[in-house]
Design a protein around this motif. Structure first.
Motif, PDB file in Angstrom:
ATOM      1  N   ALA A 126       0.819  -1.227   0.000  1.00 53.06           N
ATOM      2  CA  ALA A 126       0.000   0.000   0.000  1.00 53.06           C
ATOM      3  C   ALA A 126       0.850   1.273   0.000  1.00 53.06           C
ATOM      4  O   ALA A 126       0.298   2.374   0.063  1.00 53.06           O
ATOM      5  CB  ALA A 126      -0.922  -0.007   1.230  1.00 53.06           C
ATOM      6  N   VAL A 127       2.176   1.133  -0.042  1.00 53.93           N
ATOM      7  CA  VAL A 127       3.021   2.336  -0.009  1.00 53.93           C
ATOM      8  C   VAL A 127       3.964   2.396  -1.207  1.00 53.93           C
ATOM      9  O   VAL A 127       4.289   1.379  -1.829  1.00 53.93           O
ATOM     10  CB  VAL A 127       3.858   2.439   1.302  1.00 53.93           C
ATOM     11  CG1 VAL A 127       2.963   2.430   2.522  1.00 53.93           C
ATOM     12  CG2 VAL A 127       4.912   1.348   1.400  1.00 53.93           C
ATOM     13  N   ASP A 128       4.401   3.634  -1.492  1.00 56.54           N
ATOM     14  CA  ASP A 128       5.416   3.846  -2.532  1.00 56.54           C
ATOM     15  C   ASP A 128       6.813   3.873  -1.930  1.00 56.54           C
ATOM     16  O   ASP A 128       7.803   3.673  -2.633  1.00 56.54           O
ATOM     17  CB  ASP A 128       5.185   5.205  -3.218  1.00 56.54           C
ATOM     18  CG  ASP A 128       3.815   5.289  -3.850  1.00 56.54           C
ATOM     19  OD1 ASP A 128       3.518   4.443  -4.712  1.00 56.54           O
ATOM     20  OD2 ASP A 128       3.034   6.189  -3.453  1.00 56.54           O
ATOM     21  N   GLY A 129       6.880   4.214  -0.643  1.00 61.84           N
ATOM     22  CA  GLY A 129       8.203   4.349  -0.055  1.00 61.84           C
ATOM     23  C   GLY A 129       8.201   4.118   1.436  1.00 61.84           C
ATOM     24  O   GLY A 129       7.157   4.107   2.087  1.00 61.84           O
ATOM     25  N   LEU A 130       9.396   3.905   1.974  1.00 66.21           N
ATOM     26  CA  LEU A 130       9.585   3.768   3.416  1.00 66.21           C
ATOM     27  C   LEU A 130      10.471   4.904   3.906  1.00 66.21           C
ATOM     28  O   LEU A 130      11.364   5.380   3.176  1.00 66.21           O
ATOM     29  CB  LEU A 130      10.234   2.423   3.765  1.00 66.21           C
ATOM     30  CG  LEU A 130       9.410   1.168   3.446  1.00 66.21           C
ATOM     31  CD1 LEU A 130      10.216  -0.090   3.778  1.00 66.21           C
ATOM     32  CD2 LEU A 130       8.070   1.157   4.196  1.00 66.21           C
ATOM     33  N   HIS A 131      10.202   5.318   5.132  1.00 64.62           N
ATOM     34  CA  HIS A 131      10.921   6.437   5.739  1.00 64.62           C
ATOM     35  C   HIS A 131      11.503   5.950   7.054  1.00 64.62           C
ATOM     36  O   HIS A 131      10.850   5.198   7.783  1.00 64.62           O
ATOM     37  CB  HIS A 131       9.898   7.559   5.990  1.00 64.62           C
ATOM     38  CG  HIS A 131      10.396   8.745   6.759  1.00 64.62           C
ATOM     39  ND1 HIS A 131      10.582   8.723   8.117  1.00 64.62           N
ATOM     40  CD2 HIS A 131      10.715   9.993   6.356  1.00 64.62           C
ATOM     41  CE1 HIS A 131      11.014   9.921   8.516  1.00 64.62           C
ATOM     42  NE2 HIS A 131      11.099  10.714   7.465  1.00 64.62           N
ATOM     43  N   MET A 132      12.722   6.370   7.353  1.00 64.20           N
ATOM     44  CA  MET A 132      13.233   6.125   8.703  1.00 64.20           C
ATOM     45  C   MET A 132      13.987   7.355   9.174  1.00 64.20           C
ATOM     46  O   MET A 132      14.736   7.972   8.421  1.00 64.20           O
ATOM     47  CB  MET A 132      14.103   4.866   8.774  1.00 64.20           C
ATOM     48  CG  MET A 132      15.343   4.890   7.907  1.00 64.20           C
ATOM     49  SD  MET A 132      16.253   3.335   8.096  1.00 64.20           S
ATOM     50  CE  MET A 132      17.916   3.967   8.210  1.00 64.20           C
ATOM     51  N   HIS A 133      13.732   7.730  10.405  1.00 67.10           N
ATOM     52  CA  HIS A 133      14.476   8.849  11.016  1.00 67.10           C
ATOM     53  C   HIS A 133      14.897   8.360  12.383  1.00 67.10           C
ATOM     54  O   HIS A 133      14.056   8.148  13.261  1.00 67.10           O
ATOM     55  CB  HIS A 133      13.603  10.101  11.132  1.00 67.10           C
ATOM     56  CG  HIS A 133      14.235  11.148  12.003  1.00 67.10           C
ATOM     57  ND1 HIS A 133      15.212  11.993  11.529  1.00 67.10           N
ATOM     58  CD2 HIS A 133      14.077  11.438  13.310  1.00 67.10           C
ATOM     59  CE1 HIS A 133      15.608  12.776  12.534  1.00 67.10           C
ATOM     60  NE2 HIS A 133      14.932  12.462  13.612  1.00 67.10           N
ATOM     61  N   THR A 134      16.190   8.142  12.541  1.00 69.43           N
ATOM     62  CA  THR A 134      16.665   7.496  13.773  1.00 69.43           C
ATOM     63  C   THR A 134      17.855   8.212  14.397  1.00 69.43           C
ATOM     64  O   THR A 134      18.300   7.796  15.461  1.00 69.43           O
ATOM     65  CB  THR A 134      17.119   6.045  13.461  1.00 69.43           C
ATOM     66  OG1 THR A 134      18.199   6.109  12.527  1.00 69.43           O
ATOM     67  CG2 THR A 134      15.993   5.217  12.883  1.00 69.43           C
ATOM     68  N   LEU A 135      18.380   9.234  13.741  1.00 69.65           N
ATOM     69  CA  LEU A 135      19.644   9.827  14.192  1.00 69.65           C
ATOM     70  C   LEU A 135      19.437  11.224  14.745  1.00 69.65           C
ATOM     71  O   LEU A 135      18.404  11.863  14.512  1.00 69.65           O
ATOM     72  CB  LEU A 135      20.644   9.877  13.026  1.00 69.65           C
ATOM     73  CG  LEU A 135      20.898   8.545  12.309  1.00 69.65           C
ATOM     74  CD1 LEU A 135      21.896   8.741  11.171  1.00 69.65           C
ATOM     75  CD2 LEU A 135      21.406   7.486  13.281  1.00 69.65           C
ATOM     76  N   CYS A 136      20.457  11.713  15.459  1.00 71.20           N
ATOM     77  CA  CYS A 136      20.406  13.052  16.028  1.00 71.20           C
ATOM     78  C   CYS A 136      21.836  13.589  16.086  1.00 71.20           C
ATOM     79  O   CYS A 136      22.653  13.029  16.826  1.00 71.20           O
ATOM     80  CB  CYS A 136      19.775  12.987  17.415  1.00 71.20           C
ATOM     81  SG  CYS A 136      19.652  14.583  18.208  1.00 71.20           S
TER      82      CYS A 136
END
Ligand SMILES: Cc1ncc(COP(=O)(O)O)c(C=O)c1O
Length: 389
Positions: free
Chosen positions: A178-188
């Motif tokens: 159901a998606v076109d893409g995956l996102h991840m935000h894990t850093l700082c």
């Protein structure tokens, strides 16, 4: 309190030559030459890697510089309806919106404003995904790789029981279809190695899903414009991802755009004594630099002396903990004296508030090459009053 804080490094750069009395106090002064230098580094990474680099408005949304940002980057990333609108209105380019929770009543406008809409959970995807697709918006899901690189849980989206992102072991083919893409935000505020390690921790588990995807978004937290950042490593990594998985790649840095590009100028109001020398200033930690208390950190002072006369600086508010830190000058401070904290363009300007009716800092743009100065915004009583009723 002050002893527990770490000083966040700041590079005074061209601000050593800036006359602090040229602006009203308090005032954010942003050097457009420093922002342009950061943007050139980012656009070079984009050119060499083929990545779409979006400006994270949550970190730095000083839209007076939007034309400069727009000349170098592909667009903006927004945290919800208002930032999406600011990105569309002032910056142009692509707008990628991620929110941990969308409201049904906002969805039509968010879809009108966004090129990508990224959901936090399969439930939000199921609720709004079809509508997004019907609107022609590219649909994404934020994943949680479950691989921590951060030391402070408050800034670690992969900390146990985090609400941010769908744990990778909860993905299934139906969800990913159901998606076109995956996102991840894990850093700082991190270098390239933590990104490489995070991807290595999830690549195999994501492998079955990657052939069906159009894009991967690696979020923000990349300190790409720091002198010691391994930009060659990042470029090679992004090229490898694009080539091996046939996807477009996105990055959403915020801090990196405004790193070491702005100061917050303040003024000494009073010099009381209570067990030590104190200084009350017109800069409030809680109103103007809330991360000083939240993170916490000790902002670096422009031109701080190694030895001399030390003071505990604090704001004018009623909060006992409205303390910025202990600082040293080579001569005794005077009432009316100006001073400035370094590296305040990101995550301070966007977080200011008017608790206690403390006035908001003005905003100025300085050009360290030409010495031209523009006060772009001053705030007054109306800004305080209009937030209340
Ligand atoms: C989803 C997302 N993208 C981008 C950013 C920008 O991160 P930074 O300013 O650290 O680069 C953040 C920061 O919290 C974020 O949560």
């Amino acid at each position: 309190m002050a002893e527990l804080m770490t000083t966040r490094a700041g590079d005074a750069g061209a601000f050593r030559a800036f006359d602090l009395s040229r602006v009203p106090s308090p005032c954010f002064v942003v050097d457009e030459v420093a922002v342009a230098r950061n943007l050139r580094i980012l656009s070079e990474v984009a050119d060499r890697s083929g990545a779409h680099i979006l400006a994270a408005l949550k970190a730095f949304s000083m839209f007076a510089l939007a034309p400069l940002v727009a000349r170098h980057l592909a667009g903006t990333c927004a945290s919800g309806i208002f930032e999406a609108r600011l990105g569309r209105e002032e910056y142009g380019g692509e707008v990628a919106t991620f929110s941990a929770g969308y409201k049904a009543q906002d969805m039509d406008e968010i879809l009108r404003l966004s090129d990508h809409v990224i959901f936090n959970s399969p439930a939000q995807l199921a609720r709004f995904g079809a509508k997004a697709r019907a609107a022609g918006v590219s649909v994404g899901l934020r994943i949680n790789p479950g691989h921590s690189e951060g030391e402070i849980p408050r800034y670690d989206p992969c900390a146990p029981c985090s609400r941010l992102g769908t744990p990778v072991d909860q993905l299934d083919p139906g969800i990913v279809a159901a998606v076109d893409g995956l996102h991840m935000h894990t850093l700082c505020e991190q270098g390239f190695a933590p990104l490489a390690r995070t991807w290595a921790a999830v690549e195999d588990r994501l492998a079955p899903y990657l052939p069906g995807l159009k894009w991967l978004n690696f979020g923000g937290g990349h300190h790409i414009t720091r002198p010691d950042y391994d930009r060659a490593g990042l470029v090679a990594f992004l090229n490898r991802i694009r080539a091996s998985h046939g996807v477009e790649v996105y990055l959403e840095p915020g801090e990196a755009i405004a790193l070491d590009a702005g100061i917050l100028v303040g003024e000494v109001l009073d010099l009381p004594l209570n067990g030590m020398a104190l200084a009350i200033t017109d800069i409030s930690a809680t109103c103007h630099m809330p991360d000083v208390i939240e993170a916490p950190y000790r902002p670096a002072l422009l031109g701080e002396a190694e030895a001399g006369h030390s003071y505990r600086l604090g704001g004018p508010s009623c909060l006992a903990g409205d303390v910025i830190g202990d600082y040293t000058w080579d001569r005794p401070l005077q009432v009316g004296q100006r001073f400035a904290f370094l590296d305040q363009a990101h995550y301070s300007m966007v977080k200011t508030n008017t608790f206690n009716g403390v006035p908001l800092p003005a905003i100025a743009i300085w050009n360290s090459d030409t010495d031209a100065l523009r006060i772009v915004r001053q705030f007054g009583y109306a800004d305080f009053k209009h937030r209340l009723s």
